[in-house]
Design a protein around this motif. Structure first.
Motif, PDB file in Angstrom:
ATOM      1  N   ALA A  17       0.840  -1.209   0.000  1.00 45.39           N
ATOM      2  CA  ALA A  17       0.000   0.000   0.000  1.00 45.39           C
ATOM      3  C   ALA A  17       0.872   1.256   0.000  1.00 45.39           C
ATOM      4  O   ALA A  17       0.578   2.233  -0.708  1.00 45.39           O
ATOM      5  N   ALA A  18       1.966   1.203   0.768  1.00 40.02           N
ATOM      6  CA  ALA A  18       2.872   2.367   0.791  1.00 40.02           C
ATOM      7  C   ALA A  18       3.502   2.578  -0.580  1.00 40.02           C
ATOM      8  O   ALA A  18       3.663   3.725  -1.025  1.00 40.02           O
ATOM      9  N   TYR A  19       3.830   1.484  -1.266  1.00 42.88           N
ATOM     10  CA  TYR A  19       4.390   1.597  -2.624  1.00 42.88           C
ATOM     11  C   TYR A  19       3.335   2.176  -3.578  1.00 42.88           C
ATOM     12  O   TYR A  19       3.624   3.105  -4.350  1.00 42.88           O
ATOM     13  N   ARG A  20       2.127   1.626  -3.514  1.00 44.01           N
ATOM     14  CA  ARG A  20       1.044   2.097  -4.396  1.00 44.01           C
ATOM     15  C   ARG A  20       0.830   3.597  -4.240  1.00 44.01           C
ATOM     16  O   ARG A  20       0.617   4.317  -5.215  1.00 44.01           O
ATOM     17  N   GLY A  50       7.467  -9.347 -11.192  1.00 46.14           N
ATOM     18  CA  GLY A  50       7.623  -8.250 -10.230  1.00 46.14           C
ATOM     19  C   GLY A  50       6.545  -7.218 -10.489  1.00 46.14           C
ATOM     20  O   GLY A  50       6.808  -6.021 -10.552  1.00 46.14           O
ATOM     21  N   THR A  51       5.328  -7.724 -10.595  1.00 46.38           N
ATOM     22  CA  THR A  51       4.202  -6.874 -11.032  1.00 46.38           C
ATOM     23  C   THR A  51       3.889  -5.750 -10.047  1.00 46.38           C
ATOM     24  O   THR A  51       3.257  -4.765 -10.406  1.00 46.38           O
ATOM     25  N   GLY A  52       4.329  -5.890  -8.794  1.00 42.03           N
ATOM     26  CA  GLY A  52       3.998  -4.863  -7.798  1.00 42.03           C
ATOM     27  C   GLY A  52       2.490  -4.757  -7.663  1.00 42.03           C
ATOM     28  O   GLY A  52       1.789  -5.767  -7.470  1.00 42.03           O
ATOM     29  N   THR A  53       1.955  -3.555  -7.812  1.00 37.95           N
ATOM     30  CA  THR A  53       0.508  -3.362  -7.679  1.00 37.95           C
ATOM     31  C   THR A  53      -0.203  -3.480  -9.031  1.00 37.95           C
ATOM     32  O   THR A  53      -1.330  -3.024  -9.176  1.00 37.95           O
ATOM     33  N   GLY A  54       0.462  -4.082 -10.012  1.00 38.60           N
ATOM     34  CA  GLY A  54      -0.214  -4.505 -11.240  1.00 38.60           C
ATOM     35  C   GLY A  54      -0.310  -3.471 -12.350  1.00 38.60           C
ATOM     36  O   GLY A  54      -1.080  -3.654 -13.304  1.00 38.60           O
ATOM     37  N   LEU A  59      -2.142  -2.594 -18.007  1.00 34.99           N
ATOM     38  CA  LEU A  59      -2.012  -2.012 -19.349  1.00 34.99           C
ATOM     39  C   LEU A  59      -1.924  -3.118 -20.410  1.00 34.99           C
ATOM     40  O   LEU A  59      -2.452  -2.962 -21.512  1.00 34.99           O
ATOM     41  N   ALA A  60      -1.261  -4.225 -20.069  1.00 36.34           N
ATOM     42  CA  ALA A  60      -1.183  -5.344 -21.013  1.00 36.34           C
ATOM     43  C   ALA A  60      -2.578  -5.943 -21.235  1.00 36.34           C
ATOM     44  O   ALA A  60      -2.927  -6.324 -22.357  1.00 36.34           O
ATOM     45  N   CYS A  61      -3.384  -5.990 -20.181  1.00 35.51           N
ATOM     46  CA  CYS A  61      -4.782  -6.454 -20.329  1.00 35.51           C
ATOM     47  C   CYS A  61      -5.554  -5.504 -21.241  1.00 35.51           C
ATOM     48  O   CYS A  61      -6.327  -5.941 -22.096  1.00 35.51           O
ATOM     49  N   THR A  80      -2.824  -6.617  -6.334  1.00 35.82           N
ATOM     50  CA  THR A  80      -2.984  -6.869  -7.775  1.00 35.82           C
ATOM     51  C   THR A  80      -4.202  -7.754  -8.034  1.00 35.82           C
ATOM     52  O   THR A  80      -4.948  -7.533  -8.988  1.00 35.82           O
ATOM     53  N   ARG A  81      -4.428  -8.736  -7.167  1.00 35.39           N
ATOM     54  CA  ARG A  81      -5.620  -9.589  -7.339  1.00 35.39           C
ATOM     55  C   ARG A  81      -6.890  -8.770  -7.222  1.00 35.39           C
ATOM     56  O   ARG A  81      -7.844  -8.962  -7.962  1.00 35.39           O
ATOM     57  N   ARG A  82      -6.898  -7.820  -6.280  1.00 33.13           N
ATOM     58  CA  ARG A  82      -8.091  -6.969  -6.124  1.00 33.13           C
ATOM     59  C   ARG A  82      -8.278  -6.074  -7.346  1.00 33.13           C
ATOM     60  O   ARG A  82      -9.383  -5.835  -7.797  1.00 33.13           O
ATOM     61  N   ARG A  83      -7.143  -5.582  -7.871  1.00 27.86           N
ATOM     62  CA  ARG A  83      -7.208  -4.655  -9.014  1.00 27.86           C
ATOM     63  C   ARG A  83      -7.566  -5.379 -10.310  1.00 27.86           C
ATOM     64  O   ARG A  83      -8.263  -4.833 -11.164  1.00 27.86           O
ATOM     65  N   LEU A  84      -7.086  -6.621 -10.450  1.00 28.01           N
ATOM     66  CA  LEU A  84      -7.244  -7.367 -11.709  1.00 28.01           C
ATOM     67  C   LEU A  84      -7.825  -8.751 -11.417  1.00 28.01           C
ATOM     68  O   LEU A  84      -7.120  -9.772 -11.520  1.00 28.01           O
ATOM     69  N   PRO A  85      -9.114  -8.798 -11.037  1.00 27.02           N
ATOM     70  CA  PRO A  85      -9.676 -10.089 -10.601  1.00 27.02           C
ATOM     71  C   PRO A  85      -9.680 -11.160 -11.684  1.00 27.02           C
ATOM     72  O   PRO A  85      -9.754 -12.349 -11.369  1.00 27.02           O
ATOM     73  N   ASP A  86      -9.590 -10.775 -12.970  1.00 27.66           N
ATOM     74  CA  ASP A  86      -9.640 -11.773 -14.041  1.00 27.66           C
ATOM     75  C   ASP A  86      -8.257 -12.250 -14.479  1.00 27.66           C
ATOM     76  O   ASP A  86      -8.145 -13.073 -15.391  1.00 27.66           O
TER      77      ASP A  86
END
Ligand SMILES: C[S@@+](CC[C@H](N)C(=O)[O-])C[C@H]1O[C@@H](n2cnc3c(N)ncnc32)[C@H](O)[C@@H]1O
Length: 269
Positions: A17-20, A50-54, A59-61, A80-86
């Motif tokens: 969260a601090a990184y985001r 090393g996707t970090g917060t995705g 963008l690739a999606c 990242t799972r919360r941001r990109l559930p699919d």
């Protein structure tokens, strides 16, 4: 795993969260150029390591890629799972990835190779999981650093703060020059071909509180220094921070910091 890798694990632990909320916006800038360099297009199987917060995975999606996102740090994976559930989001740590040879059309790593204890092995692993004819693209920070990064060193010097002397470093045989020549050489030694490298320069616009909160929460190299200081020293650093960042403030009080990254890309086979 090296002592350097162990240290990296502890530095990122619980800090997603601090990184985001701080450095993720800085790291986002070259993301589209990274995907262009990896030639990512609709239907491609893309690995974001090393996707970090995705950021790059998202963008690739958007380009229609079939994306797998991995990171060594569980708190990053959670966000990242919360941001990109699919998207398939998995824990994996360079230099070993849990994928068969040639599983992807492209592998990208945005500001990750600079966080691994064996960069050549890490790039070799990116090459291994990409099919012949596919592409690998990476970014790192250059050295000497641009003002966005150099400013922290200037602030610490002004505040009379010693750098920790006990931090693990890459062994000389594993290190490489943080220049286009150095990064290109790393990719070539990993067996990649048609290597190209360039510098991306931009102005990073952020508010002074966001720029402070990342290192104050232990993020990045300045965070390593900050987390070793007592409250009085932190106050002193803050005073110099306010003074020295004033040169980069625009009329609205925001910071406009010159930043730069090295972007290198190459083909497999
Ligand atoms: C500076 S952040 C960049 C995150 C993301 N690529 C972006 O552009 O925002 C570095 C990321 O690399 C991850 N990382 C560091 N070492 C790693 C390793 N050996 N294997 C996989 N991920 C790693 C960290 O957990 C962190 O999420």
């Amino acid at each position: 795993m090296t002592a350097f890798d162990d240290h990296e694990r502890s530095q990122w632990a619980g800090r997603a969260a601090a990184y985001r909320d701080s450095f993720a916006a800085l790291c986002a800038h070259p993301a589209e150029a990274l995907l262009d360099a990896a030639d990512v297009k609709a239907g491609d199987r893309v690995l974001d390591v090393g996707t970090g917060t995705g950021t790059v995975a998202a963008l690739a999606c958007d380009r229609g890629g079939r994306v797998v996102a991995v990171d060594a740090e569980p708190s990053m994976l959670e966000l990242t799972r919360r941001r990109l559930p699919d998207v398939e989001v998995r824990r994996a740590t360079l230099p070993r990835l849990p994928f068969p040879d040639g599983a992807f059309d492209a592998a990208v790593a945005n500001f990750v190779i600079n966080h691994v204890g064996d960069p050549a092995a890490a790039v070799g692993e990116l090459r291994r999981v990409v099919r012949p004819g596919g592409r690998v693209a990476v970014t790192i920070w250059p050295y000497p650093p641009p003002p966005a990064q150099q400013l922290w060193a200037t602030i610490f010097d002004a505040a009379g703060v010693e750098r920790p002397a006990d931090l693990p470093r890459l062994t000389p045989d594993r290190d490489f020059a943080r220049t286009c020549d150095g990064l290109s050489g790393l990719l070539r030694r990993a067996g990649l071909s048609r290597v190209r490298c360039g510098t991306i320069a931009w102005i990073h616009r952020t508010d002074p509180e966001s720029w402070w909160t990342g290192p104050a929460a232990g993020i990045g190299s300045p965070g390593l220094v900050m987390q070793r200081q007592d409250a009085r020293t932190l106050d002193r650093i803050r005073q110099h921070y306010d003074r020295l960042t004033s040169a980069y403030r625009d009329a609205g009080g925001h910071l406009a910091l010159p930043a730069a990254a090295l972007l290198a890309a190459a083909a497999v086979g």
